[in-house]
Design a protein around this motif. Structure first.
Motif, PDB file in Angstrom:
ATOM      1  N   UNK A  14      52.007-119.449 -68.342  1.00  0.00           N
ATOM      2  CA  UNK A  14      53.005-118.917 -69.278  1.00  0.00           C
ATOM      3  C   UNK A  14      54.424-119.450 -69.164  1.00  0.00           C
ATOM      4  N   UNK A  15      54.710-120.353 -68.264  1.00  0.00           N
ATOM      5  CA  UNK A  15      56.074-120.830 -68.133  1.00  0.00           C
ATOM      6  C   UNK A  15      56.280-122.177 -68.805  1.00  0.00           C
ATOM      7  N   UNK A  89      56.348-116.238 -51.095  1.00  0.00           N
ATOM      8  CA  UNK A  89      55.809-114.914 -50.788  1.00  0.00           C
ATOM      9  C   UNK A  89      55.029-114.403 -51.992  1.00  0.00           C
ATOM     10  N   UNK A  90      53.867-113.839 -51.725  1.00  0.00           N
ATOM     11  CA  UNK A  90      53.074-113.232 -52.784  1.00  0.00           C
ATOM     12  C   UNK A  90      53.584-111.842 -53.097  1.00  0.00           C
ATOM     13  N   UNK A 107      56.695-115.679 -55.295  1.00  0.00           N
ATOM     14  CA  UNK A 107      58.098-116.106 -55.254  1.00  0.00           C
ATOM     15  C   UNK A 107      58.105-117.436 -54.520  1.00  0.00           C
ATOM     16  N   UNK A 108      58.431-118.484 -55.241  1.00  0.00           N
ATOM     17  CA  UNK A 108      58.399-119.816 -54.657  1.00  0.00           C
ATOM     18  C   UNK A 108      59.708-120.135 -53.952  1.00  0.00           C
ATOM     19  N   UNK A 109      59.767-121.323 -53.350  1.00  0.00           N
ATOM     20  CA  UNK A 109      60.934-121.714 -52.574  1.00  0.00           C
ATOM     21  C   UNK A 109      62.180-121.934 -53.423  1.00  0.00           C
ATOM     22  N   UNK A 112      62.574-117.938 -57.276  1.00  0.00           N
ATOM     23  CA  UNK A 112      62.129-117.251 -58.496  1.00  0.00           C
ATOM     24  C   UNK A 112      60.672-116.834 -58.381  1.00  0.00           C
ATOM     25  N   UNK A 113      60.355-115.732 -59.045  1.00  0.00           N
ATOM     26  CA  UNK A 113      58.986-115.256 -59.128  1.00  0.00           C
ATOM     27  C   UNK A 113      58.288-116.021 -60.253  1.00  0.00           C
TER      28      UNK A 113
END
Length: 124
Positions: A14-15, A89-90, A107-109, A112-113
């Motif tokens: 979706x991004x 982090x999940x 949430x990536x490095x 942002x989620x």
């Protein structure tokens, strides 16, 4: 009931509008899953080293890391190999079901989620 070590493929959802780019931004997780599709924490604790992740991003070499269970319920992808969860982090992975067609957030490095769709779950 014992868990099954499984390969779980997550693809960015979706991004982006370019389907090829979405498919090339992914994670391959090796996780012990219950019959209901949830991560089996007790099985992870018996042998955390076998729970691995490979991150695949456009223009980057694939990167392998460990999957950590930290802070009493958070799952982290330890690409820095220092037992922290400063990077990826999940979100609610402890309660998510890893079933094809479902979605999970990481949430990536970049801080942002991002939403990922589960496109494959296969017993190893």
């Amino acid at each position: 009931m014992p868990s099954t070590m499984s390969l779980v493929r997550l693809e960015l959802a979706r991004e982006l509008t370019d389907r090829a780019e979405v498919e090339s931004h992914a994670y391959d997780l090796h996780l012990p899953l219950s019959d209901a599709g949830r991560i089996d924490v007790s099985d992870w604790r018996r042998d955390p080293a076998r729970c691995q992740v490979t991150r695949i991003r456009p223009g980057e070499a694939a990167t392998r890391a460990r999957i950590l269970f930290v802070n009493g319920g958070t799952w982290a992808l330890d690409f820095l190999n220092h037992n922290s969860h400063d990077g990826e982090v999940g979100f609610r992975l402890s309660s998510d079901k890893f079933l094809e067609g479902e979605y999970v957030s990481i949430r990536e490095d970049d801080g942002r989620m991002h939403l990922f769709r589960i496109t494959l779950v296969r017993a190893l």
